[in-house]
Motif scaffolding. Structure first.
Motif, short mmCIF file in Angstrom:
data_model
loop_
_atom_site.label_atom_id
_atom_site.label_comp_id
_atom_site.label_asym_id
_atom_site.label_seq_id
_atom_site.Cartn_x
_atom_site.Cartn_y
_atom_site.Cartn_z
N UNK A 39 0.83 -1.21 0.00
CA UNK A 39 0.00 0.00 0.00
C UNK A 39 0.87 1.26 0.00
N UNK A 40 2.03 1.17 0.63
CA UNK A 40 3.00 2.28 0.61
C UNK A 40 4.33 1.71 0.13
N UNK A 41 5.21 2.59 -0.35
CA UNK A 41 6.45 2.12 -0.97
C UNK A 41 7.30 1.28 -0.02
N UNK A 42 7.32 1.64 1.25
CA UNK A 42 8.13 0.88 2.22
C UNK A 42 7.25 0.03 3.14
N UNK A 43 5.98 -0.14 2.74
CA UNK A 43 5.04 -0.89 3.58
C UNK A 43 5.19 -2.38 3.44
N UNK A 44 4.30 -3.11 4.13
CA UNK A 44 4.31 -4.57 4.04
C UNK A 44 3.74 -5.01 2.70
N UNK A 45 4.31 -6.11 2.19
CA UNK A 45 3.83 -6.65 0.93
C UNK A 45 4.97 -7.13 0.07
N UNK A 46 4.62 -7.65 -1.10
CA UNK A 46 5.63 -8.27 -1.97
C UNK A 46 6.09 -7.38 -3.13
N UNK A 47 5.23 -6.47 -3.57
CA UNK A 47 5.65 -5.61 -4.68
C UNK A 47 4.98 -4.25 -4.58
N UNK A 48 5.68 -3.25 -5.16
CA UNK A 48 5.20 -1.86 -5.16
C UNK A 48 4.94 -1.43 -6.60
N UNK A 49 3.75 -0.86 -6.83
CA UNK A 49 3.41 -0.37 -8.19
C UNK A 49 3.72 1.12 -8.24
N UNK A 50 4.73 1.48 -9.05
CA UNK A 50 5.11 2.88 -9.22
C UNK A 50 4.37 3.43 -10.44
N UNK A 51 3.25 4.13 -10.18
CA UNK A 51 2.42 4.60 -11.29
C UNK A 51 3.09 5.70 -12.09
N UNK A 52 3.91 6.52 -11.42
CA UNK A 52 4.59 7.60 -12.15
C UNK A 52 5.54 7.02 -13.19
N UNK A 53 6.35 6.06 -12.76
CA UNK A 53 7.35 5.45 -13.65
C UNK A 53 6.76 4.30 -14.47
N UNK A 54 5.51 3.93 -14.19
CA UNK A 54 4.83 2.84 -14.89
C UNK A 54 5.65 1.54 -14.80
N UNK A 55 5.99 1.19 -13.54
CA UNK A 55 6.80 -0.02 -13.34
C UNK A 55 6.35 -0.74 -12.07
N UNK A 56 6.77 -2.00 -11.94
CA UNK A 56 6.47 -2.82 -10.76
C UNK A 56 7.79 -3.29 -10.16
N UNK A 57 7.97 -3.08 -8.85
CA UNK A 57 9.23 -3.44 -8.19
C UNK A 57 8.98 -4.45 -7.08
N UNK A 58 9.69 -5.58 -7.11
CA UNK A 58 9.58 -6.59 -6.06
C UNK A 58 10.36 -6.13 -4.83
N UNK A 59 9.77 -6.31 -3.66
CA UNK A 59 10.48 -5.99 -2.41
C UNK A 59 11.37 -7.18 -2.04
N UNK A 60 12.18 -7.00 -0.99
CA UNK A 60 13.05 -8.09 -0.52
C UNK A 60 12.20 -9.30 -0.11
#
Length: 900
Positions: free
Chosen positions: A250-271
Motif C-alpha cells: 500500500x506504501x512504498x516501504x510498507x508490508x507486501x511483496x511488490x510496489x506499483x510505481x504509477x509515475x514510472x509505470x513499473x512494478x518493483x519486487x520488495x526483498x
C-alpha cells in the motif's frame, strides 16, 4: 522585459511571418479574376505549363502565387470550395516546411491541397499522411476529383494491399496513406531480394495531417517488423499463477511483496517479495531447491515474472486493451482507437494473453526497426498541420527542425472555456456530469462527453442509461461508425460519449451535417432535377432551423470527464466546439480519485478541501487549482518528452548503422554481379586470417603455422602447406605467403564457378550476400536491444551510459561486418558444386526469397531458400557438416538442412 519591449516594437516571430505571407496572399487574390476567365481546359493546362517552367529552372517558390491561384480556382469549380486567405497562408507555411496550427473546423484538409499541388509539379511524388486508413481513403476520395482535374494522379496506400497495387500507389504524383504504412513499407523495401520488389520512390515531400498525434504521441515506440522467435509459451501460462499469490504494498516501504510505481509505470519486487516468489516458484517446480532468481541460469524466469507482474498490476482490460475474437488488442492511449495487430514487446503481450486466458503466441524477434523521428527525417522536406501544436513547439523544433506557425481563425473564436470543477470523489463528479448533461438536453443543446478510456466511456454510458438520457457511444469498439456518429453530433439535444479524440478529422456541424442526405438525393436517378432541387431546399431549410436552435441553446457543449496527462489532448477535445466562429462552451469535471490528480496534485487539493470544510457534492472551482493541474500536466509532458528524446538519442546510433547497412544492401541489389565484392571479401578475410597467425612485425618463432593450416583447411577447405613452403624457400616472407594463399583460394573458387553454370553461381552469390547480411543484421539488432536494456547500470561506475552505448554499439557493428564477410567467404569456399549435366533436369528458381505478411502490424516469415532442392537448382551442394549458407554459424544439418 527587454524581449517584451522588442516584441511590442517589431512583433513576434509568428506575427512577422504572417505579415510576409499576407503580402503573397494579396498577390494570389489579384490573380483571381484572370483565373476565373480561363476555360476548364486552359485551367487544367496550367499544370503542364508549370512543369515545363520548373524543368527549365524556375523554382517552386517562384511558381507559388500562380500555382495557388490555379488550385484555388480549380477547387471552386470542382469541389465548390474556395480557399479563404488564412487557408492560403496555411498552404504557404506547409510549402516552406513548417507546421501550421489551425483550429478545428478551419479546413485543414483543403489547405493541404495547395502545397501538395505545387510540390507535385516537381514530379518526385508527394505523400499525404493521416492517422488511419479511413481518413486516408476519405481525403483521397474527396480530393482526387480536384487533382485529376488538374492532370495529377492520386494513389492510396493502405495496409494489406497487394504488392502491385502498392507500387502503383507510390508511382502516382500524390500518395495518401497512414504513418505506420509508409514506415513499414520503408522497412520492408530494405528486406527485399530484388529491385522490382521495392515499392517506395525517393522520399521527397510529406504533409502530415494531425502532426502532433503522429510525430509526438506515437513517437514513444518504434516501428518494428518482427518474425516469431523460438520461445516456450507454456512458461507464460505457468507464471500467470504467481502474481495473484503475491501481495501489493500500500506504501512504498510498507508490508507486501511488490510496489506499483504509477509515475514510472513499473512494478518493483520488495526483498520479502523476492523470497516469497522464490518459494512459490520452487513449490511449482520452476526453481530448484535453494536456488536464487538472480542466478545466471534463471534470468529468463525473472524476465517472465516481471512480465506477469506488469500484466496484472499495470495493464487493465477495457483501458489498455480489449479482448476481441480470442485476441488481446491494444487500445491507443491517446486516441482510444484499437491498434489491431500491434503487440507489446519483451514478453508483455504474452503475459497479458496468459492473464486473459486466450491463446499465447510466441515472442517475436526483431527483423527491422525504425523510430518515427528517424523515418520522417529521411524526407527532403517535411510539413504538418494540426489544431494543437503550439504547446509542443519546442519539441518539434528540437527534434524535427520544424517551426510552428499559429494561423489566425477565419472568424473570431467565441467559445467559452469554463473553469474546472473538482470534487472529492468520482461518484460526486459523475453525478454532477449527469446533472449538467440533463440540463443541456432539456434546453436542446448538443453535448460531447470526452473520456480517457473505454472503461470510463462505458461507465458514463451506464449512468446516462439509468437517467434515461438517449446517447451515442463512440469508442474503440465502435470504430467503424465513429465518423457517421460525429457528423451528426451537433443536432439539438444529442449526447455523444467519445473516448478521447475518437472521430478526429471529422467536423461537428451545429444542427447536424445535411451533406450526406443531399448527396443521397443527388445520386438518386429515379428523381427528376426539379424534385431533387425541391427536396434539397427542404433539407437545407430544416437544417437552418436546427442550426439556429442549437446556436440559441449555446452551441456545442464539451464535457471532459477528467484531464488527460497532456494539455494538448485536452485542447483537442475543446477544439471540437466553436468552429468557424460558432457559439460553444467547454468544462472539465475532475475528482481527487483521477489518476493525474492522485499522482501529481492530489495532496495539495485535498488539503484545500479539508481547510475549507467542503461538504459532499460541492466542487472547488478556482483558477489556482486549474493552474496547479496544468503544472502537473507540464511535469508529465516534460517526462514524456525526455522519454522520446532518449529513445531518439539511442536510436540515432542504430540509425547511422541502419543507413550504412541499407545503403550497402541497395548497392548489392542494383548490381546483380557481385563477383568483385566477393573477391574483395575473400582477399580481406584470408589476409586477416594470415595476420592473426603470422602477426606483421613479429619474429618467426611467434608464427603459428600449424594453426594457420588447420584454419584454412577447416573453414575454407584450402590445403595450403605453409610449413613446407617455408622449409623449401627460406626467403619467403609474410606478403609472399599471403599472396600464395590468395592465389590458391582464387584458383579453387574459379574451378567451382567453371563446374557450375556461371549465371547460377552469380545468382547464388547475390542471394548469399543478402541473406548473410540480413541474418547478421537481425542478430545485431537483438544484441543492441540487450545492450541498451542494461547500459544504464554503467552510470553506477561513474560512466556516461550514452557514450558507453555508442562505443560498444560501434564495436558490435564492426564485429558484425567482419562476421558477414567471413561467413560469405566460408560458405562459398566450402560449398560443393555438381557438374552442369546433373542440373539439367532441375527447374531453376530464385535462390533467395522472403515472404512477408503484414496485418496492420508487420510480421515476416522466411521460406527455406537454402534447401537442398534450391541449392541443387543452381548446381550447388553443401555438405551436412559444412557451415549453413544462411550465416547462422551452425552446421547445415542443424539449420536449413534440418528444416528441409
Amino acid at each position: 522585459m527587454i524581449s517584451t519591449l522588442l516584441k511590442k516594437v517589431f512583433g513576434s516571430r509568428n506575427e512577422r511571418l504572417l505579415k510576409q505571407y499576407r503580402q503573397v496572399a494579396n498577390r494570389i487574390n489579384g490573380m483571381e479574376d484572370a483565373m476565373k476567365a480561363l476555360s476548364d481546359e486552359q485551367l487544367a493546362a496550367k499544370t503542364t505549363e508549370f512543369k515545363e517552367r520548373h524543368a527549365k529552372g524556375e523554382s517552386l517558390d517562384a511558381l507559388l502565387p500562380e500555382a495557388f491561384a490555379v488550385c484555388r480556382e480549380a477547387s471552386r469549380r470542382v469541389l465548390n470550395m474556395r480557399h479563404f486567405d488564412v487557408q492560403l497562408i496555411g498552404g504557404m507555411v506547409l510549402h516552406h516546411g513548417k507546421i501550421a496550427e489551425m483550429r478545428t473546423g478551419e479546413g485543414k484538409t483543403l489547405v493541404g491541397t495547395l502545397p501538395v499541388y505545387l510540390n507535385a509539379i516537381a514530379g518526385k511524388g508527394v505523400h499525404v499522411i493521416t492517422v488511419n486508413d479511413y481518413l486516408a481513403s476519405r481525403d483521397a476520395g474527396i480530393m482526387q476529383k480536384l487533382y485529376n482535374f488538374l492532370g495529377l494522379s492520386v494513389g492510396v496506400n493502405l495496409s494489406q494491399m497487394q504488392h502491385d497495387h502498392k507500387k502503383m500507389a507510390y508511382a502516382c504524383d500524390i500518395t495518401y496513406g497512414t504513418n505506420n504504412e509508409f514506415g513499414f513499407d520503408y522497412l520492408r523495401d530494405n528486406m527485399v531480394f530484388s529491385l522490382h520488389e521495392k515499392v517506395q520512390r525517393e522520399l521527397n515531400f510529406a504533409v502530415v495531417d494531425e502532426v502532433d498525434s503522429i510525430l509526438i504521441d506515437e513517437a514513444r515506440t518504434p516501428l518494428i517488423i518482427s518474425g516469431p522467435a523460438e520461445d516456450n509459451v507454456d512458461m507464460y501460462r505457468a507464471m500467470n499463477a504467481v502474481p495473484p499469490l503475491l501481495k501489493k504494498q500500500e506504501a512504498e516501504d510498507g508490508e507486501g511483496d511488490y510496489w506499483v510505481d504509477e509515475k514510472a509505470h513499473s512494478v518493483l519486487l520488495s526483498e520479502a517479495g523476492h523470497e516469497h516468489a522464490e518459494a512459490i516458484l520452487t513449490q511449482m517446480g520452476l526453481l530448484g531447491e535453494g536456488d536464487s532468481l538472480y542466478s545466471a541460469a534463471n534470468i529468463t524466469l525473472m524476465h517472465h515474472l516481471n512480465a506477469a507482474l506488469k500484466a496484472h498490476a499495470l495493464f487493465h482490460l477495457d483501458q489498455h486493451y480489449v479482448v476481441q475474437d480470442g485476441e488481446v488488442v491494444i487500445v491507443d492511449e491517446f486516441t482510444g482507437r484499437l491498434m489491431a495487430g500491434r503487440r507489446w514487446s519483451d514478453g508483455l503481450h504474452q503475459a497479458v494473453e496468459a492473464k486473459e486466458g486466450v491463446q499465447v503466441n510466441r515472442e517475436n524477434q526483431t527483423l527491422a526497426s525504425i523510430t518515427f523521428q528517424n523515418y520522417f527525417r529521411l524526407y527532403g522536406k517535411l510539413a504538418g498541420m494540426t489544431g494543437t501544436a503550439d504547446t509542443e513547439a519546442y519539441e518539434f523544433q528540437n527534434i524535427y527542425a520544424l517551426e510552428t506557425v499559429v494561423i489566425p481563425t477565419n472568424r473570431p473564436m467565441i467559445r467559452q472555456d469554463h473553469q474546472d470543477k473538482i470534487y472529492r470523489s468520482a461518484r460526486e463528479k459523475y453525478n454532477a456530469i449527469i446533472s449538467d448533461i440533463n440540463d443541456c438536453v432539456s434546453r436542446g443543446q448538443p453535448v460531447l462527453v470526452g473520456t480517457t478510456s473505454i472503461e470510463n466511456s462505458e461507465l458514463v454510458s451506464q449512468l446516462l442509461a439509468q437517467a434515461n438520457i438517449a446517447h451515442n457511444v463512440l469508442n474503440a469498439k465502435e470504430h467503424a461508425r465513429e465518423a457517421e456518429i460525429v457528423v451528426q453530433a451537433g443536432r439539438p439535444g444529442i449526447v455523444t460519449v467519445a473516448t478521447n479524440m475518437a472521430g478526429r478529422g471529422t467536423d461537428i456541424v451545429l444542427g447536424g451535417n445535411p451533406e450526406p442526405e443531399i448527396k443521397a438525393i443527388q445520386s438518386d436517378d429515379s428523381l427528376s432535377d426539379a424534385e431533387k432541387d425541391s427536396r434539397i431546399a427542404t433539407i437545407r431549410a430544416e437544417w437552418q432551423v436546427r442550426h439556429d436552435a442549437v446556436l440559441a441553446a449555446g452551441g456545442l457543449y464539451i464535457i471532459g470527464t477528467e484531464r488527460h496527462e497532456s494539455r494538448r489532448i485536452d485542447n483537442q477535445l475543446r477544439g471540437r466546439s466553436g468552429r468557424q466562429g460558432d457559439a460553444g462552451a467547454s468544462r472539465f469535471y475532475l475528482s481527487l480519485e483521477d489518476p493525474l490528480l492522485r499522482i501529481f496534485a492530489g495532496d495539495r487539493v485535498a488539503m484545500i478541501m479539508d481547510k475549507l470544510k467542503m461538504p459532499d457534492g460541492e466542487a472547488i472551482e478556482h483558477p489556482w487549482v486549474s493552474r496547479s493541474i496544468e503544472n502537473a500536466q507540464r511535469k508529465v509532458e516534460g517526462r514524456n518528452f525526455d522519454i522520446r528524446k532518449q529513445l531518439l538519442e539511442y536510436d540515432d546510433v542504430a540509425n547511422d548503422q541502419r543507413k550504412v547497412i541499407y545503403q550497402q544492401r541497395n548497392e548489392i541489389l542494383e548490381d546483380q554481379d557481385v563477383a568483385a565484392i566477393i573477391t574483395h571479401m575473400r582477399e580481406g578475410v584470408l589476409s586477416d586470417v594470415v595476420d592473426l597467425h603470422m602477426p606483421p612485425d613479429s619474429m618467426e618463432e611467434q608464427w603459428d603455422l600449424a594453426g594457420l593450416e588447420r584454419t584454412l583447411e577447416s573453414e575454407f577447405q584450402l590445403h595450403a602447406p605453409v610449413a613446407q613452403w617455408m622449409q623449401a624457400e627460406q626467403t619467403l616472407d609474410i606478403p609472399d605467403i599471403k599472396q600464395r594463399i590468395l592465389d590458391l583460394a582464387a584458383a579453387s573458387y574459379a574451378e567451382k564457378v567453371a563446374l557450375a553454370n556461371e549465371e547460377s553461381m552469380r545468382q547464388f552469390e547475390h542471394g548469399l550476400v543478402l541473406q548473410m547480411l540480413d541474418n547478421n543484421w537481425r542478430e545485431h539488432l537483438a544484441a543492441m536491444d540487450h545492450l541498451r536494456q542494461g547500459i544504464h547500470l554503467r552510470g553506477y561506475a561513474q560512466k556516461n551510459p550514452k557514450q558507453e552505448y555508442k562505443r560498444e554499439a560501434f564495436e558490435l557493428f564492426s564485429d558484425m561486418l567482419e562476421r558477414v564477410k567471413r561467413g560469405v567467404v566460408s560458405v562459398l569456399m566450402t560449398v560443393q558444386v555438381r557438374s552442369e549435366e546433373d542440373m539439367e533436369a532441375v527447374a531453376p528458381h530464385e535462390v533467395a526469397g522472403m515472404e512477408m505478411h503484414h496485418d496492420d502490424a508487420p510480421s515476416a516469415t522466411e521460406g527455406n531458400p537454402f534447401s537442398p532442392e534450391a541449392l541443387a537448382s543452381q548446381g550447388l551442394r553443401v555438405g551436412r557438416n559444412d557451415p549453413c549458407p544462411c550465416g547462422s554459424g551452425q552446421r547445415y544439418k542443424q539449420c536449413h538442412g534440418k528444416l528441409a
